[in-house]
Write a protein that holds these residues in place. Sequence first.
Motif, PDB file in Angstrom:
ATOM      1  N   VAL A 103       0.881  -1.057  -0.024  1.00 32.93           N
ATOM      2  CA  VAL A 103       0.030   0.067   0.095  1.00 32.93           C
ATOM      3  C   VAL A 103       0.746   1.054   0.049  1.00 32.93           C
ATOM      4  CG1 VAL A 103      -1.671  -1.164   1.282  1.00 32.93           C
ATOM      5  CG2 VAL A 103      -0.119   0.102   2.370  1.00 32.93           C
ATOM      6  N   GLU A 104       0.307   2.236  -0.338  1.00 39.76           N
ATOM      7  CA  GLU A 104       1.127   3.562  -0.538  1.00 39.76           C
ATOM      8  C   GLU A 104       1.325   4.244   0.941  1.00 39.76           C
ATOM      9  OE1 GLU A 104      -1.107   6.135  -2.903  1.00 39.76           O
ATOM     10  OE2 GLU A 104      -0.338   5.377  -5.084  1.00 39.76           O
ATOM     11  N   ASP A 105       0.487   4.033   1.955  1.00 37.74           N
ATOM     12  CA  ASP A 105       0.373   4.770   3.193  1.00 37.74           C
ATOM     13  C   ASP A 105      -0.366   4.121   4.336  1.00 37.74           C
ATOM     14  OD1 ASP A 105       0.451   6.770   5.436  1.00 37.74           O
ATOM     15  OD2 ASP A 105       0.254   8.410   4.067  1.00 37.74           O
ATOM     16  N   ILE A 106       0.205   3.429   5.007  1.00 39.13           N
ATOM     17  CA  ILE A 106      -0.684   2.575   6.042  1.00 39.13           C
ATOM     18  C   ILE A 106      -1.278   3.416   7.164  1.00 39.13           C
ATOM     19  CG2 ILE A 106       0.717   0.234   5.644  1.00 39.13           C
ATOM     20  CD1 ILE A 106       2.005   1.071   8.396  1.00 39.13           C
ATOM     21  N   TYR A 107      -0.608   4.655   7.257  1.00 34.15           N
ATOM     22  CA  TYR A 107      -1.354   5.476   8.220  1.00 34.15           C
ATOM     23  C   TYR A 107      -2.476   6.205   7.669  1.00 34.15           C
ATOM     24  CZ  TYR A 107       3.139   4.781  10.474  1.00 34.15           C
ATOM     25  OH  TYR A 107       4.394   4.063  11.121  1.00 34.15           O
ATOM     26  N   ALA A 108      -2.458   6.507   6.507  1.00 36.12           N
ATOM     27  CA  ALA A 108      -3.857   7.215   6.003  1.00 36.12           C
ATOM     28  C   ALA A 108      -4.714   5.966   5.656  1.00 36.12           C
ATOM     29  CB  ALA A 108      -3.314   7.694   4.544  1.00 36.12           C
ATOM     30  N   LEU A 109      -4.244   4.867   5.490  1.00 35.99           N
ATOM     31  CA  LEU A 109      -5.207   3.720   5.380  1.00 35.99           C
ATOM     32  C   LEU A 109      -5.941   3.376   6.685  1.00 35.99           C
ATOM     33  CD1 LEU A 109      -6.305   1.370   3.295  1.00 35.99           C
ATOM     34  CD2 LEU A 109      -4.485  -0.014   3.739  1.00 35.99           C
ATOM     35  N   ALA A 110      -5.347   3.284   7.627  1.00 33.81           N
ATOM     36  CA  ALA A 110      -5.927   2.990   9.010  1.00 33.81           C
ATOM     37  C   ALA A 110      -6.882   3.993   9.061  1.00 33.81           C
ATOM     38  CB  ALA A 110      -4.704   3.172  10.044  1.00 33.81           C
ATOM     39  N   ASP A 111      -6.764   5.335   8.835  1.00 35.18           N
ATOM     40  CA  ASP A 111      -7.787   6.307   8.996  1.00 35.18           C
ATOM     41  C   ASP A 111      -9.125   5.856   8.200  1.00 35.18           C
ATOM     42  OD1 ASP A 111      -6.244   7.599  11.059  1.00 35.18           O
ATOM     43  OD2 ASP A 111      -5.586   8.995   9.392  1.00 35.18           O
ATOM     44  N   LEU A 150      -0.952  -5.113   5.868  1.00 33.24           N
ATOM     45  CA  LEU A 150      -1.067  -3.948   4.630  1.00 33.24           C
ATOM     46  C   LEU A 150       0.279  -3.358   5.074  1.00 33.24           C
ATOM     47  CD1 LEU A 150      -4.594  -3.158   5.554  1.00 33.24           C
ATOM     48  CD2 LEU A 150      -3.827  -4.026   3.334  1.00 33.24           C
ATOM     49  N   THR A 151       1.119  -3.111   4.032  1.00 31.66           N
ATOM     50  CA  THR A 151       2.443  -2.817   4.138  1.00 31.66           C
ATOM     51  C   THR A 151       2.980  -1.821   3.265  1.00 31.66           C
ATOM     52  OG1 THR A 151       3.122  -5.208   4.731  1.00 31.66           O
ATOM     53  CG2 THR A 151       5.051  -3.668   3.968  1.00 31.66           C
ATOM     54  N   SER A 152       3.577  -0.746   3.756  1.00 34.14           N
ATOM     55  CA  SER A 152       4.357   0.422   2.901  1.00 34.14           C
ATOM     56  C   SER A 152       5.770   0.102   3.067  1.00 34.14           C
ATOM     57  CB  SER A 152       4.158   1.694   3.455  1.00 34.14           C
ATOM     58  OG  SER A 152       2.785   1.849   3.538  1.00 34.14           O
ATOM     59  N   VAL A 153       6.459   0.112   1.868  1.00 33.15           N
ATOM     60  CA  VAL A 153       7.865   0.189   1.756  1.00 33.15           C
ATOM     61  C   VAL A 153       8.511   1.314   1.415  1.00 33.15           C
ATOM     62  CG1 VAL A 153       9.825  -0.972   0.779  1.00 33.15           C
ATOM     63  CG2 VAL A 153       7.852  -2.365   1.148  1.00 33.15           C
ATOM     64  N   ALA A 154       9.385   1.983   2.233  1.00 33.44           N
ATOM     65  CA  ALA A 154       9.779   3.450   2.046  1.00 33.44           C
ATOM     66  C   ALA A 154      11.212   3.662   1.228  1.00 33.44           C
ATOM     67  CB  ALA A 154      10.251   4.145   3.469  1.00 33.44           C
ATOM     68  N   GLY A 155      11.694   2.349   0.997  1.00 31.41           N
ATOM     69  CA  GLY A 155      12.972   2.513   0.191  1.00 31.41           C
ATOM     70  C   GLY A 155      13.418   1.092  -0.240  1.00 31.41           C
ATOM     71  N   ASP A 156      14.802   0.929  -0.603  1.00 32.89           N
ATOM     72  CA  ASP A 156      15.158  -0.410  -0.747  1.00 32.89           C
ATOM     73  C   ASP A 156      15.360  -1.201   0.471  1.00 32.89           C
ATOM     74  OD1 ASP A 156      15.056   0.069  -3.771  1.00 32.89           O
ATOM     75  OD2 ASP A 156      17.304   0.627  -3.851  1.00 32.89           O
ATOM     76  N   VAL A 157      15.196  -2.526   0.506  1.00 35.18           N
ATOM     77  CA  VAL A 157      15.468  -3.271   1.463  1.00 35.18           C
ATOM     78  C   VAL A 157      16.528  -4.182   1.266  1.00 35.18           C
ATOM     79  CG1 VAL A 157      14.557  -4.904   3.177  1.00 35.18           C
ATOM     80  CG2 VAL A 157      13.181  -3.072   2.536  1.00 35.18           C
ATOM     81  N   PRO A 158      17.692  -4.217   1.825  1.00 36.03           N
ATOM     82  CA  PRO A 158      18.964  -5.329   1.358  1.00 36.03           C
ATOM     83  C   PRO A 158      18.526  -6.869   1.399  1.00 36.03           C
ATOM     84  CG  PRO A 158      19.667  -3.593   3.035  1.00 36.03           C
ATOM     85  CD  PRO A 158      18.276  -3.420   2.895  1.00 36.03           C
ATOM     86  N   GLY A 159      18.687  -7.183   0.128  1.00 39.08           N
ATOM     87  CA  GLY A 159      18.415  -8.714   0.201  1.00 39.08           C
ATOM     88  C   GLY A 159      17.010  -9.050  -0.177  1.00 39.08           C
ATOM     89  N   PHE A 160      15.973  -8.043  -0.402  1.00 41.51           N
ATOM     90  CA  PHE A 160      14.679  -8.333  -0.661  1.00 41.51           C
ATOM     91  C   PHE A 160      14.463  -7.498  -2.025  1.00 41.51           C
ATOM     92  CE2 PHE A 160      14.934  -9.512   3.517  1.00 41.51           C
ATOM     93  CZ  PHE A 160      14.009 -10.541   3.870  1.00 41.51           C
ATOM     94  N   ASP A 161      13.662  -8.039  -3.166  1.00 41.34           N
ATOM     95  CA  ASP A 161      13.051  -7.415  -3.973  1.00 41.34           C
ATOM     96  C   ASP A 161      11.639  -7.142  -3.833  1.00 41.34           C
ATOM     97  OD1 ASP A 161      12.612  -6.478  -6.476  1.00 41.34           O
ATOM     98  OD2 ASP A 161      12.473  -8.526  -7.671  1.00 41.34           O
ATOM     99  N   LEU A 162      11.372  -6.177  -3.328  1.00 36.40           N
ATOM    100  CA  LEU A 162      10.090  -5.596  -2.871  1.00 36.40           C
ATOM    101  C   LEU A 162       9.417  -4.770  -3.849  1.00 36.40           C
ATOM    102  CD1 LEU A 162      10.235  -5.390   0.956  1.00 36.40           C
ATOM    103  CD2 LEU A 162       9.639  -7.004  -0.271  1.00 36.40           C
ATOM    104  N   PRO A 163       7.872  -4.804  -4.070  1.00 31.43           N
ATOM    105  CA  PRO A 163       7.405  -3.868  -4.987  1.00 31.43           C
ATOM    106  C   PRO A 163       7.070  -2.238  -4.555  1.00 31.43           C
ATOM    107  CG  PRO A 163       5.758  -5.487  -4.085  1.00 31.43           C
ATOM    108  CD  PRO A 163       7.150  -5.896  -3.555  1.00 31.43           C
ATOM    109  N   GLN A 164       6.791  -1.697  -5.438  1.00 28.01           N
ATOM    110  CA  GLN A 164       6.025  -0.364  -4.868  1.00 28.01           C
ATOM    111  C   GLN A 164       4.585  -0.257  -5.188  1.00 28.01           C
ATOM    112  OE1 GLN A 164       7.634   2.237  -3.103  1.00 28.01           O
ATOM    113  NE2 GLN A 164       9.218   0.691  -2.922  1.00 28.01           N
ATOM    114  N   ALA A 165       3.828   0.326  -4.312  1.00 28.87           N
ATOM    115  CA  ALA A 165       2.433   0.382  -4.845  1.00 28.87           C
ATOM    116  C   ALA A 165       2.165   1.328  -6.001  1.00 28.87           C
ATOM    117  CB  ALA A 165       1.672   0.797  -3.386  1.00 28.87           C
TER     118      ALA A 165
END
Length: 304
Positions: A103-111, A150-165
């Motif tokens: 997701v883009e922003d979990i804090y906004a989604l929580a609201d 529900l997960t937001s990723v703010a940048g590259d994570v070492p060792g993981f190929d994670l998508p962007q919303a």
Amino acid sequence: MTTHDNAPESPLGPLRAVTFAVADTQAWAEHYREHLGYQTRAERSVTEEEAIGWGTPGVAGRKMVILQAQSGQGPVLRSVEQADYEPPAPFRTLGWNAAELIVEDIYALADTLAGSPFKIIGPPQVLDFDFTDKISAMQVVGPDQEVLYLTSVAGDVPGFDLPQAQSFVGHAFITILGGESLDSVGAFFLQRFGRPAGPAITTKIGVLANAYGHNPAQTYDISTVALPGSCVVEIDAFPPEATLRSPPPDLLPGPMALVSYLVDDLSSYETEAIGPVYPNDHGKALTLSGPAGALFELVQGHID
């Protein structure tokens, strides 16, 4: 990629779909459209060939709704109507336990989810990993006891190929499999699919601790299996109190019932399938029974 001598020539590919067993497919779909922005991609009935292939002939002819993230990208979410099945409480049984959506922003989604059928059971927070502070997540229970991370990723994570919303609520990219031990589940992925599990990580999992009445500081062992297409299977070593799922005969083991993955070729899996090969929306497929009876639907298709 590390492979096993007995691994098939067509290893497990990207995530294609997550299927839930729900009481009412139309009500389920409406909640996902209204609160998560998902869109209906198709509505149909489960075919007799599919039901037999899944090892659950009792769902033949039942309603199915297929949804996709607003972006139109990534794996789909499917629901099969099983009003005659009461799903177990979250995290109390082994097998498929949760789907994780980017997701883009979990804090906004929580609201936006306040007061909705999606009950927050793990509030938004930065995950407690030593190797990164770029991942923030929350956990919810949906209208049919299904669990979503529900997960937001703010940048590259070492060792993981994670998508962007690509939309406010994006597609599923991780599936969480609860097992008796990391070793037993990891051996299944290596032997069946030629996909090794990564190193074990010990971490707090608040929703798991809550489900079993453990101290919030309790830690659990987890591992991951990386797949093509920026997809991951998370393996959680569940507490010994976890039980096997026991749906009525011929029905799906909900609430998270079946996970579909692409493979290049089905032929090396046919002798292990729980039923015959059957037509799928995207070609042909078969189903394997994995750890704790978790159902793996393998869909033949091109893997980049």
